[in-house]
Design an enzyme around this catalytic site. Sequence first.
Site, PDB file in Angstrom:
ATOM      1  N   GLU A  41       0.821  -1.209   0.000  1.00  0.00           N
ATOM      2  CA  GLU A  41       0.000   0.000   0.000  1.00  0.00           C
ATOM      3  C   GLU A  41       0.858   1.263   0.000  1.00  0.00           C
ATOM      4  O   GLU A  41       1.965   1.267   0.523  1.00  0.00           O
ATOM      5  CB  GLU A  41      -0.854   0.044   1.276  1.00  0.00           C
ATOM      6  CG  GLU A  41      -1.923  -1.008   1.320  1.00  0.00           C
ATOM      7  CD  GLU A  41      -2.663  -1.016   2.653  1.00  0.00           C
ATOM      8  OE1 GLU A  41      -3.516  -1.894   2.817  1.00  0.00           O
ATOM      9  OE2 GLU A  41      -2.389  -0.159   3.512  1.00  0.00           O
ATOM     10  N   CYS A  55       3.029   8.281   1.662  1.00  0.00           N
ATOM     11  CA  CYS A  55       3.573   7.322   2.613  1.00  0.00           C
ATOM     12  C   CYS A  55       3.790   6.021   1.840  1.00  0.00           C
ATOM     13  O   CYS A  55       2.840   5.474   1.276  1.00  0.00           O
ATOM     14  CB  CYS A  55       2.539   7.149   3.721  1.00  0.00           C
ATOM     15  SG  CYS A  55       2.925   5.871   4.885  1.00  0.00           S
ATOM     16  N   CYS A 105       6.287  -7.527   7.211  1.00  0.00           N
ATOM     17  CA  CYS A 105       7.411  -7.046   8.020  1.00  0.00           C
ATOM     18  C   CYS A 105       7.836  -8.142   8.981  1.00  0.00           C
ATOM     19  O   CYS A 105       7.005  -8.878   9.509  1.00  0.00           O
ATOM     20  CB  CYS A 105       7.010  -5.796   8.801  1.00  0.00           C
ATOM     21  SG  CYS A 105       8.380  -5.114   9.778  1.00  0.00           S
ATOM     22  N   CYS A 108       6.000  -5.938  15.690  1.00  0.00           N
ATOM     23  CA  CYS A 108       5.532  -5.058  16.768  1.00  0.00           C
ATOM     24  C   CYS A 108       4.070  -5.418  17.050  1.00  0.00           C
ATOM     25  O   CYS A 108       3.285  -5.606  16.119  1.00  0.00           O
ATOM     26  CB  CYS A 108       5.656  -3.589  16.362  1.00  0.00           C
ATOM     27  SG  CYS A 108       7.340  -3.145  15.898  1.00  0.00           S
ATOM     28  N   CYS A 130       0.911  -3.597  15.422  1.00  0.00           N
ATOM     29  CA  CYS A 130       0.995  -3.226  14.001  1.00  0.00           C
ATOM     30  C   CYS A 130       0.395  -4.296  13.088  1.00  0.00           C
ATOM     31  O   CYS A 130       0.762  -5.468  13.158  1.00  0.00           O
ATOM     32  CB  CYS A 130       2.454  -2.982  13.638  1.00  0.00           C
ATOM     33  SG  CYS A 130       2.707  -2.688  11.877  1.00  0.00           S
ATOM     34  N   CYS A 133      -1.133   3.813   7.046  1.00  0.00           N
ATOM     35  CA  CYS A 133      -0.335   4.792   7.770  1.00  0.00           C
ATOM     36  C   CYS A 133      -1.083   6.104   7.763  1.00  0.00           C
ATOM     37  O   CYS A 133      -0.592   7.128   7.367  1.00  0.00           O
ATOM     38  CB  CYS A 133       1.052   4.933   7.185  1.00  0.00           C
ATOM     39  SG  CYS A 133       1.084   5.190   5.436  1.00  0.00           S
TER      40      CYS A 133
HETATM   41  N1  SAH Z   1       8.801  -0.148  10.151  1.00  0.00           N
HETATM   42  C1  SAH Z   1       8.971   1.234  10.295  1.00  0.00           C
HETATM   43  C2  SAH Z   1       8.149   2.052   9.322  1.00  0.00           C
HETATM   44  C3  SAH Z   1       6.727   1.598   9.070  1.00  0.00           C
HETATM   45  S1  SAH Z   1       5.603   1.751  10.412  1.00  0.00           S
HETATM   46  C4  SAH Z   1       8.726   1.652  11.724  1.00  0.00           C
HETATM   47  O1  SAH Z   1       8.175   0.867  12.489  1.00  0.00           O
HETATM   48  O2  SAH Z   1       9.109   2.772  12.061  1.00  0.00           O
HETATM   49  C5  SAH Z   1       5.353   3.518  10.509  1.00  0.00           C
HETATM   50  C6  SAH Z   1       4.862   4.001  11.860  1.00  0.00           C
HETATM   51  O3  SAH Z   1       3.506   3.549  12.098  1.00  0.00           O
HETATM   52  C7  SAH Z   1       5.711   3.474  13.018  1.00  0.00           C
HETATM   53  O4  SAH Z   1       6.053   4.500  13.906  1.00  0.00           O
HETATM   54  C8  SAH Z   1       4.771   2.472  13.634  1.00  0.00           C
HETATM   55  O5  SAH Z   1       5.085   2.214  14.961  1.00  0.00           O
HETATM   56  C9  SAH Z   1       3.432   3.109  13.425  1.00  0.00           C
HETATM   57  N2  SAH Z   1       2.318   2.186  13.652  1.00  0.00           N
HETATM   58  C10 SAH Z   1       2.265   0.872  13.399  1.00  0.00           C
HETATM   59  N3  SAH Z   1       1.082   0.346  13.786  1.00  0.00           N
HETATM   60  C11 SAH Z   1       0.362   1.373  14.293  1.00  0.00           C
HETATM   61  C12 SAH Z   1      -0.953   1.479  14.871  1.00  0.00           C
HETATM   62  N4  SAH Z   1      -1.746   0.411  14.985  1.00  0.00           N
HETATM   63  N5  SAH Z   1      -1.355   2.683  15.290  1.00  0.00           N
HETATM   64  C13 SAH Z   1      -0.552   3.777  15.179  1.00  0.00           C
HETATM   65  N6  SAH Z   1       0.677   3.747  14.638  1.00  0.00           N
HETATM   66  C14 SAH Z   1       1.136   2.550  14.209  1.00  0.00           C
HETATM   67 FE1  SF4 Z   2       7.321  -3.618  11.130  1.00  0.00          FE
HETATM   68 FE2  SF4 Z   2       5.031  -2.556  11.893  1.00  0.00          FE
HETATM   69 FE3  SF4 Z   2       7.033  -2.775  13.639  1.00  0.00          FE
HETATM   70 FE4  SF4 Z   2       7.217  -0.988  11.626  1.00  0.00          FE
HETATM   71  S1  SF4 Z   2       5.709  -0.977  13.299  1.00  0.00           S
HETATM   72  S2  SF4 Z   2       8.785  -2.462  12.308  1.00  0.00           S
HETATM   73  S3  SF4 Z   2       6.119  -2.101  10.003  1.00  0.00           S
HETATM   74  S4  SF4 Z   2       5.956  -4.476  12.661  1.00  0.00           S
END
Ligand code: SAH
Ligand code: SF4
Length: 359
Positions: free
Chosen positions: A92, A105, A112, A116, A119, A330
């Site tokens: 996306e 974005c 990934c 996390c 996410c 995002c």
């Molecule tokens: N992997 C990288 C970039 C992609 S995620 C990273 O983690 O930085 C981009 C941002 O979206 C990150 O700061 C991530 O923590 C945030 N993000 C992921 N899931 C989210 C959620 N459910 N609500 C709000 N922000 C989220």
């Molecule tokens: Fe991967 Fe999502 Fe963690 Fe970013 S926030 S590193 S996309 S698992």
Amino acid sequence: MNPFNVAPADALPLLETWLEGREPAYRVRQIMPRLWNRPIASWADAGELPATLREALQASFPVPRLRRAAHQVSADGTVKFLWELPDRGSVESVLIPEGKRRTLCISSQVGCAFGCVFCATGRMGFGRNLETWEIAAQVREMALDRAYGVPTNVVFMGMGEPLHNWEAVDRALTILNSPDGFGIGARHITVSTVGIVPKLALLAARPEQFRLALSLHSPTSKQRRELMPVEKKYGLDDVMRALREFARRVTFEYVMIKDKNDRPEDADRLAKLAKPLGALVNLLPLHPGGAPGFTPTPPGTIREFAARLRALGVSATVRRSRGLDIDAACGQLRTTVLERARGKVAADDDTGVEQEAGV
Ligand code: SAH
Ligand code: SF4
């Protein structure tokens, strides 16, 4: 090698060699802009080139396209694109228009590997790295579409961890920034990462002023480990050390999760990390789509958390969720500045995250 999959400076000799014995050397100057600068949907559209050359280019280096499998427009103007890749995977991009600014974005991987817990992409697991052209093509497809055009800002905050796909991201950064590419200013391009320490050094070694956003989400190693498994490999201390060496202003991303990381003492600890670096803290309301089992911190508590950071001399912004109605991956980019410590945020603070003072 394919000219679409390398930096413009490497595409040039490649095309020169390819042209030898075929066409006069000056043709390379006509071909190069068609890669990124003045992109075409297919070589057939490069009317300035002779038909035989267009056909030869199409045979040797067909213009690689991302197929738009879906696009959804949110009531707030945010547009989510779903791109189908040649192997049928998909990623996306999200376009966030704000006044004169159009922030795209983009994704760097299918899925990934970092898992996390909050996410949606992390829960998919790792698919594969995107190739250089697949990253740059997310911007190229915008440029090809008159309704959108080249974005003013790009953030690597879509699917995937950009520093886990460093070689392709490294080249894609060059394509985005170079005058022979899209010519987007380095300060308008933000790489967001969980902090892959050895790769942070490689990003820091680049001379351009690309922006860095560090996904922190917790001010202690113990607490961070519960949200972000990467903490076991690259711990907070190592990441902080790498940031000190980065020697450029950094933004901390901090997803606010109820009863996990939103207590006043979390704000105090976060301020201790942010202040010496002069880091800006971006508080992200948890997007509920990514995290069943977690509750977003209520807006009032987020405001108090931001106020506490400010009282401690740290600049803090709160993102307003964008595109919630289309579930944009995002869609949390637009920011409302809750508090901005006077003089802390540099005048060129133009990361593509809109900030409105005094809210
Ligand atoms: N992997 C990288 C970039 C992609 S995620 C990273 O983690 O930085 C981009 C941002 O979206 C990150 O700061 C991530 O923590 C945030 N993000 C992921 N899931 C989210 C959620 N459910 N609500 C709000 N922000 C989220
Ligand atoms: Fe991967 Fe999502 Fe963690 Fe970013 S926030 S590193 S996309 S698992």
